[in-house]
Design an enzyme around this catalytic site. Sequence first.
Site, PDB file in Angstrom:
ATOM      1  CG  ASP A   1      59.096   9.504 -12.369  1.00 44.08           C
ATOM      2  OD1 ASP A   1      58.931   8.688 -11.721  1.00 44.08           O
ATOM      3  OD2 ASP A   1      58.225   9.607 -13.650  1.00 44.08           O
TER       4      ASP A   1
ATOM      5  CG  ASP B   1      55.913   4.115 -14.262  1.00 45.77           C
ATOM      6  OD1 ASP B   1      55.366   3.085 -15.570  1.00 45.77           O
ATOM      7  OD2 ASP B   1      56.389   3.470 -13.677  1.00 45.77           O
TER       8      ASP B   1
ATOM      9  CG  ASP C   1      55.899  11.914 -14.674  1.00 44.33           C
ATOM     10  OD1 ASP C   1      55.877  11.867 -14.365  1.00 44.33           O
ATOM     11  OD2 ASP C   1      54.386  11.905 -14.638  1.00 44.33           O
TER      12      ASP C   1
END
Length: 268
Positions: free
Chosen positions: A41, A43, A217
């Site tokens: 991922d 961001d 996240d």
Amino acid sequence: MRNRVRGRNIPLAREADLNDTTTLLPTPPRDLLGGASLFLDFDGTLVELQDRPDLVHADAELIRLLARVGHALDGRLAIVTGRASERIVEMFGGIPFVIGGSHGVEFRYPGGRTAGPELPAGLPDVIDRLRAFAAAHDGVLVETKPYGAGLHYRMAPDVEDEANLLAEALAAAHGLRVQPGKMMVELRAAAGDKGAAIERLMGEAPFAGSRPVFLGDDVTDEDGFRAVAALGGAGILIGPERGTAARYRLEGVSAVRTWLSRAVEAYL
């Protein structure tokens, strides 16, 4: 507020209710990348979250690090992100990795080859409606993408419920999917998610035949964690403990970069 999983509406509950385990997760071992394919991922995983998505950039240290990782893994590296793939290209320049952009709906490969479905027909109307909402609420930002658009309300948290109600209404009217995120909500093409993107790439060279590892996240990354687990790999949750399908955890962006550096050294 409601969430959508693989195109189906379900009530948006606590994060733990959407995921698989609540066990305290260990730090991933340094040798985890041996013989692996790595999916990242962006961001909140490789870069810190910002109030405005346009303030995020790939710094020189990160660019060098991913070049080392891609080289060590013989090209078995991909960024699977909610951002448009073209934005990742802008930040990194000539990319030595695959990009699964727009939450895995579109793909961009080294050398410039792209793949993706037809653009959603109702997207221009959706963008107009989101921009009208943002103009009426200070601190709300609209992010446009090839296959969707998002409302960011990190600077205006009081509008969360109203923003999500608008997103649900527009999704129903235009056959789009609602994709909640951290202090934002997005409308996007109904096809695909990060898990499906990883599954697709694992069937292609140079990823095929390896073991997948995915770092993320957000709750939007849970599809990816479940996909790599089903393929015999492992997910790594970035950030605080919560219910998740990941097997390991790292504390934050700084810990991710440190672990990647050490893992590459161990792998080489």
